[in-house]
Design an enzyme around this catalytic site. Structure first.
Site, PDB file in Angstrom:
ATOM      1  CB  SER A 131      -0.856   0.189   1.255  1.00 43.78           C
ATOM      2  OG  SER A 131      -1.895  -0.938   1.558  1.00 43.78           O
ATOM      3  CE  LYS A 222       2.393   4.845  -5.448  1.00 43.51           C
ATOM      4  NZ  LYS A 222       2.017   4.390  -6.825  1.00 43.51           N
ATOM      5  CB  CYS A 278      -3.297   7.048  -6.015  1.00 44.12           C
ATOM      6  SG  CYS A 278      -4.094   5.452  -5.481  1.00 44.12           S
TER       7      CYS A 278
HETATM    8  P1  NAD Z   1      -8.870  -0.923  -2.739  1.00 44.72           P
HETATM    9  O1  NAD Z   1      -9.774  -0.284  -2.126  1.00 44.72           O
HETATM   10  O2  NAD Z   1      -9.366  -1.449  -4.454  1.00 44.72           O
HETATM   11  O3  NAD Z   1      -8.684  -2.530  -2.074  1.00 44.72           O
HETATM   12  C1  NAD Z   1      -8.083  -2.517  -0.871  1.00 44.72           C
HETATM   13  C2  NAD Z   1      -8.891  -3.779  -0.431  1.00 44.72           C
HETATM   14  O4  NAD Z   1      -8.351  -4.198   0.959  1.00 44.72           O
HETATM   15  C3  NAD Z   1     -10.207  -3.875  -0.257  1.00 44.72           C
HETATM   16  O5  NAD Z   1     -11.033  -4.733  -0.908  1.00 44.72           O
HETATM   17  C4  NAD Z   1     -10.536  -3.981   1.352  1.00 44.72           C
HETATM   18  O6  NAD Z   1     -11.742  -4.647   1.590  1.00 44.72           O
HETATM   19  C5  NAD Z   1      -9.400  -4.719   1.593  1.00 44.72           C
HETATM   20  N1  NAD Z   1      -9.036  -4.713   3.075  1.00 44.72           N
HETATM   21  C6  NAD Z   1      -8.926  -3.787   3.926  1.00 44.72           C
HETATM   22  N2  NAD Z   1      -8.456  -4.035   5.233  1.00 44.72           N
HETATM   23  C7  NAD Z   1      -8.395  -5.233   5.192  1.00 44.72           C
HETATM   24  C8  NAD Z   1      -8.063  -6.127   6.286  1.00 44.72           C
HETATM   25  N3  NAD Z   1      -7.572  -5.799   7.300  1.00 44.72           N
HETATM   26  N4  NAD Z   1      -7.998  -7.551   5.865  1.00 44.72           N
HETATM   27  C9  NAD Z   1      -8.259  -7.832   4.554  1.00 44.72           C
HETATM   28  N5  NAD Z   1      -8.659  -7.121   3.668  1.00 44.72           N
HETATM   29  C10 NAD Z   1      -8.821  -5.715   3.888  1.00 44.72           C
HETATM   30  O7  NAD Z   1      -7.347  -0.243  -3.202  1.00 44.72           O
HETATM   31  P2  NAD Z   1      -6.446  -0.203  -4.166  1.00 44.72           P
HETATM   32  O8  NAD Z   1      -6.676   0.655  -5.063  1.00 44.72           O
HETATM   33  O9  NAD Z   1      -6.149  -1.754  -4.596  1.00 44.72           O
HETATM   34  O10 NAD Z   1      -5.318   0.347  -3.397  1.00 44.72           O
HETATM   35  C11 NAD Z   1      -4.470  -0.361  -2.280  1.00 44.72           C
HETATM   36  C12 NAD Z   1      -3.300   0.298  -1.915  1.00 44.72           C
HETATM   37  O11 NAD Z   1      -2.370   0.466  -2.989  1.00 44.72           O
HETATM   38  C13 NAD Z   1      -3.495   1.881  -1.556  1.00 44.72           C
HETATM   39  O12 NAD Z   1      -2.805   2.331  -0.469  1.00 44.72           O
HETATM   40  C14 NAD Z   1      -3.155   2.802  -2.597  1.00 44.72           C
HETATM   41  O13 NAD Z   1      -2.770   4.086  -2.560  1.00 44.72           O
HETATM   42  C15 NAD Z   1      -2.000   1.880  -3.566  1.00 44.72           C
HETATM   43  N6  NAD Z   1      -1.980   1.871  -4.772  1.00 44.72           N
HETATM   44  C16 NAD Z   1      -3.141   2.025  -5.617  1.00 44.72           C
HETATM   45  C17 NAD Z   1      -3.003   1.814  -7.201  1.00 44.72           C
HETATM   46  C18 NAD Z   1      -4.081   1.754  -8.055  1.00 44.72           C
HETATM   47  O14 NAD Z   1      -3.714   2.104  -8.907  1.00 44.72           O
HETATM   48  N7  NAD Z   1      -5.376   1.723  -7.527  1.00 44.72           N
HETATM   49  C19 NAD Z   1      -1.768   2.040  -7.619  1.00 44.72           C
HETATM   50  C20 NAD Z   1      -0.511   1.900  -6.804  1.00 44.72           C
HETATM   51  C21 NAD Z   1      -0.611   1.942  -5.357  1.00 44.72           C
HETATM   52  C1  UGA Z   2      -1.027   6.710 -11.173  1.00 45.32           C
HETATM   53  C2  UGA Z   2       0.304   6.616 -11.654  1.00 45.32           C
HETATM   54  O1  UGA Z   2       0.527   6.906 -12.869  1.00 45.32           O
HETATM   55  C3  UGA Z   2       0.936   5.227 -11.230  1.00 45.32           C
HETATM   56  O2  UGA Z   2       2.232   4.992 -11.566  1.00 45.32           O
HETATM   57  C4  UGA Z   2       0.527   4.968  -9.517  1.00 45.32           C
HETATM   58  O3  UGA Z   2       0.980   3.847  -9.200  1.00 45.32           O
HETATM   59  C5  UGA Z   2      -0.956   5.142  -9.384  1.00 45.32           C
HETATM   60  O4  UGA Z   2      -1.364   6.561  -9.862  1.00 45.32           O
HETATM   61  C6  UGA Z   2      -1.174   5.103  -8.002  1.00 45.32           C
HETATM   62  O5  UGA Z   2      -0.401   5.428  -7.030  1.00 45.32           O
HETATM   63  O6  UGA Z   2      -2.557   4.825  -7.796  1.00 45.32           O
HETATM   64  P1  UGA Z   2      -3.465   5.947 -12.276  1.00 45.32           P
HETATM   65  O7  UGA Z   2      -3.937   6.876 -11.547  1.00 45.32           O
HETATM   66  O8  UGA Z   2      -4.038   4.568 -12.398  1.00 45.32           O
HETATM   67  O9  UGA Z   2      -1.961   5.726 -12.040  1.00 45.32           O
HETATM   68  O10 UGA Z   2      -3.507   6.431 -13.874  1.00 45.32           O
HETATM   69  P2  UGA Z   2      -2.797   7.695 -14.704  1.00 45.32           P
HETATM   70  O11 UGA Z   2      -2.317   7.205 -16.093  1.00 45.32           O
HETATM   71  O12 UGA Z   2      -1.702   8.015 -14.021  1.00 45.32           O
HETATM   72  O13 UGA Z   2      -3.871   8.804 -14.931  1.00 45.32           O
HETATM   73  C7  UGA Z   2      -4.090   9.561 -13.609  1.00 45.32           C
HETATM   74  C8  UGA Z   2      -5.016  10.619 -14.260  1.00 45.32           C
HETATM   75  O14 UGA Z   2      -4.380  11.621 -15.144  1.00 45.32           O
HETATM   76  C9  UGA Z   2      -6.282  10.153 -15.016  1.00 45.32           C
HETATM   77  O15 UGA Z   2      -7.436  10.874 -14.680  1.00 45.32           O
HETATM   78  C10 UGA Z   2      -5.739  10.566 -16.625  1.00 45.32           C
HETATM   79  O16 UGA Z   2      -6.715  10.651 -17.493  1.00 45.32           O
HETATM   80  C11 UGA Z   2      -4.788  11.796 -16.255  1.00 45.32           C
HETATM   81  N1  UGA Z   2      -3.819  12.248 -17.269  1.00 45.32           N
HETATM   82  C12 UGA Z   2      -2.784  11.293 -17.390  1.00 45.32           C
HETATM   83  C13 UGA Z   2      -3.896  13.190 -18.068  1.00 45.32           C
HETATM   84  O17 UGA Z   2      -4.943  14.078 -18.044  1.00 45.32           O
HETATM   85  N2  UGA Z   2      -2.856  13.409 -18.862  1.00 45.32           N
HETATM   86  C14 UGA Z   2      -1.807  12.727 -19.006  1.00 45.32           C
HETATM   87  O18 UGA Z   2      -1.015  12.878 -19.819  1.00 45.32           O
HETATM   88  C15 UGA Z   2      -1.607  11.503 -18.141  1.00 45.32           C
END
Ligand code: NAD
Ligand code: UGA
Length: 467
Positions: A131, A222, A278
């Site tokens: 996370s 991050k 995020c």
């Molecule tokens: P999400 O909400 O989709 O998934 C998290 C899951 O964890 C949920 O399904 C929830 O029910 C579960 N959970 C919570 N507490 C729990 C527990 N105690 N035991 C078991 N399960 C539990 O979130 P996500 O988008 O997968 O993001 C997770 C983390 O990764 C965040 O910190 C986010 O910032 C980071 N992150 C997200 C992205 C992305 O693209 N979504 C990319 C990089 C990093």
């Molecule tokens: C972003 C980062 O790109 C990932 O590296 C990171 O792991 C992730 O956040 C996270 O920590 O959750 P994500 O949010 O899934 O990924 O998607 P992006 O492609 O980064 O786009 C983010 C937003 O910016 C979108 O709304 C997209 O449409 C917008 N965007 C992106 C623009 O408007 N212009 C661009 O040139 C790029």
């Protein structure tokens, strides 16, 4: 001695835990991977034909390993007990109340998972922060583990291994990551744990792309990477606003800047600002960190990235209203796209939500179409603004409408020459024939062929252009 990892538990079956560990299971058939979650509904979906999230290429991977070395379960305890290594992949949303409300990360899920690991572990384990967490979270995890683990002989190493995947390209990003970052304490045991996790990734990622750092640097990297990416989008949004006033075109400006190898071409597409779960959350997190250390100018600097992002969305809504003779009351408007970007069904912090709300407040009849977002999801996002209409095609949304607004960059909205996809492009001539006059198009993503639409008769406004 670097013992190979044989059993992995991933706590959290969300957008990160699911794809990350499915790809890991696919690439490492000798490792048993169990992804657990407290949500029965989510686990049931991972075990069904209809996965809970849409990611190109993910379904094939899940289906090829599920039941072999990839398992989805709500039996969190059993998976923790069996694991050599536990990924903590739970959600870390922004706190909504109490100290730091609106800024600080809510670490209650990380803490709950850590306590569970401490309580149940009968053998030593590596615990991995997957996370996104505030800098020095591993210190709190260490304190929780030390205070609550009932078995003195059991040792825990904590690593930071943030995830950099982007939604919509998660599988590609996981198969060929720019880098894998693994942070550890500079101790013998920390280094050994770092090595063991690096060996897992080295199965399919080049060693040169696996970076090892200190724990705190990894945690902060991050937040830093997301802040820098978001900052670039706010920068391009600010320049797009200047283009709209001057006659310069943002795509041309972006191309001209992006050719400078020091700037690079990526992340310079102007649109409706950034959405997704995020960027905003992680910048709030950074602001909170800066304010905690009384670094007010630092906090203000990053806050401005968010101010610019909010302004970008609001400004686009105002432009729509202004062009439509300063009133959209009772006018039908088709909103194309509701996901925060193409190739995902995720709507968290989607700019389309703000645009829809702004138009609904003004009394417009908003018809929303998105190829991957369900009506139920739209209703959850719009909450009290429930008087929108769900459409199941572009044509239905645009029938008798006064305006079409493009809010997501889905390939199916793009002209066929630029989408590179086989799906039939939108027949704008026929859309135009069935719209009110004047017929407006507001291209919030800069993906349409403005000149072609103007030739048909549309009044077109494109972000970052003075039309
Ligand atoms: P999400 O909400 O989709 O998934 C998290 C899951 O964890 C949920 O399904 C929830 O029910 C579960 N959970 C919570 N507490 C729990 C527990 N105690 N035991 C078991 N399960 C539990 O979130 P996500 O988008 O997968 O993001 C997770 C983390 O990764 C965040 O910190 C986010 O910032 C980071 N992150 C997200 C992205 C992305 O693209 N979504 C990319 C990089 C990093
Ligand atoms: C972003 C980062 O790109 C990932 O590296 C990171 O792991 C992730 O956040 C996270 O920590 O959750 P994500 O949010 O899934 O990924 O998607 P992006 O492609 O980064 O786009 C983010 C937003 O910016 C979108 O709304 C997209 O449409 C917008 N965007 C992106 C623009 O408007 N212009 C661009 O040139 C790029």
């Amino acid at each position: 001695r670097s013992e190979p990892i044989q059993s992995i538990c991933c706590i959290g079956a969300g957008y990160v835990g699911g794809p990350t560990c499915a790809v890991l299971a696919w690439k490492c058939p000798n490792i048993c991977v169990t992804i657990v979650d407290i949500s029965q509904e989510r686990i049931d979906a991972w075990n069904s034909d209809e996965l809970p999230i849409f990611e190109p290429g993910l379904e094939e991977i899940v289906k090829s390993r599920r039941g072999k070395n990839l398992f989805f379960s709500t039996d969190i305890d059993a998976a923790i007990i069996a694991a050599d290594l536990v990924f903590v992949s739970v959600n870390t949303p922004t706190k909504t109340r109490g100290v730091g409300a609106g800024y600080a990360a809510d670490l209650q899920y990380v803490e709950a998972a850590t306590r569970r690991i401490a309580l149940l572990s009968t053998k030593s384990k590596i615990i991995v922060e997957k996370s996104t967490v505030p800098c020095r979270t591993a210190e709190s995890m260490r304190a929780i583990l030390d205070a609550t683990s009932p078995r003195p002989g059991v040792h825990f190493d904590i690593l930071s291994n943030p995830e950099f995947l982007a939604e919509g390209t998660a599988v590609q990003d996981l198969l060929k990551p720019d880098r894998i970052l693994i942070g550890a304490l500079n101790t013998k045991s920390g280094k050994l744990a770092q090595d063991r996790l690096a060996n897992v990734y080295a199965t399919w990622v080049e060693r040169s792309a696996i970076i090892t750092t200190g724990l705190w640097s990894s945690e902060l990297t991050k937040l830093a990477a997301n802040a820098l990416l978001a900052q670039r989008i706010s920068s391009i949004s600010s320049l797009a606003a200047i283009c709209e006033k001057t006659g310069a075109e943002i795509d041309e400006v972006a191309r001209g800047c992006g050719k400078d190898s020091r700037l690079g071409p990526h992340f310079l597409k102007a649109g409706l600002g950034f959405g997704g779960s995020c960027f905003q959350k992680d910048i709030f997190n950074l602001i909170y960190l800066a304010e905690t250390f009384s670094l007010q100018p630092v906090a203000d600097y990053w806050r401005q990235v968010l101010v610019m992002n909010e302004w970008t969305k609001a400004s686009f809504s105002r432009t729509i209203i202004r062009h439509m003779f300063s009133t959209v009351s009772n006018k039908k408007i088709a909103l194309l796209g509701f996901a925060f970007k193409k190739d995902t069904g995720d709507t968290r912090e989607s700019p389309a939500i703000s645009i829809a709300r702004d138009l609904l407040v003004e009394g417009a009849e908003v018809y929303i179409y998105d190829p991957k977002v369900s009506e139920r999801n739209m209703r959850q996002c719009l909450g009290a603004f429930s008087n929108f209409h769900f459409s199941s095609s572009v044509e239905a949304a645009a029938l008798n409408a006064s305006a079409v607004v493009v809010a997501t960059d889905w390939d199916e909205f793009k002209p066929s020459s630029s989408s590179g996809k086989t799906a039939a492009a939108i027949d704008w001539t026929s859309i135009y024939a069935n719209m009110n006059r004047p017929a407006f198009v507001f291209d919030g993503r800069g993906i349409l062929d403005t000149a072609a639409l103007q030739n048909i008769g549309f009044k077109v406004h494109t972000v970052g252009r003075g039309n």
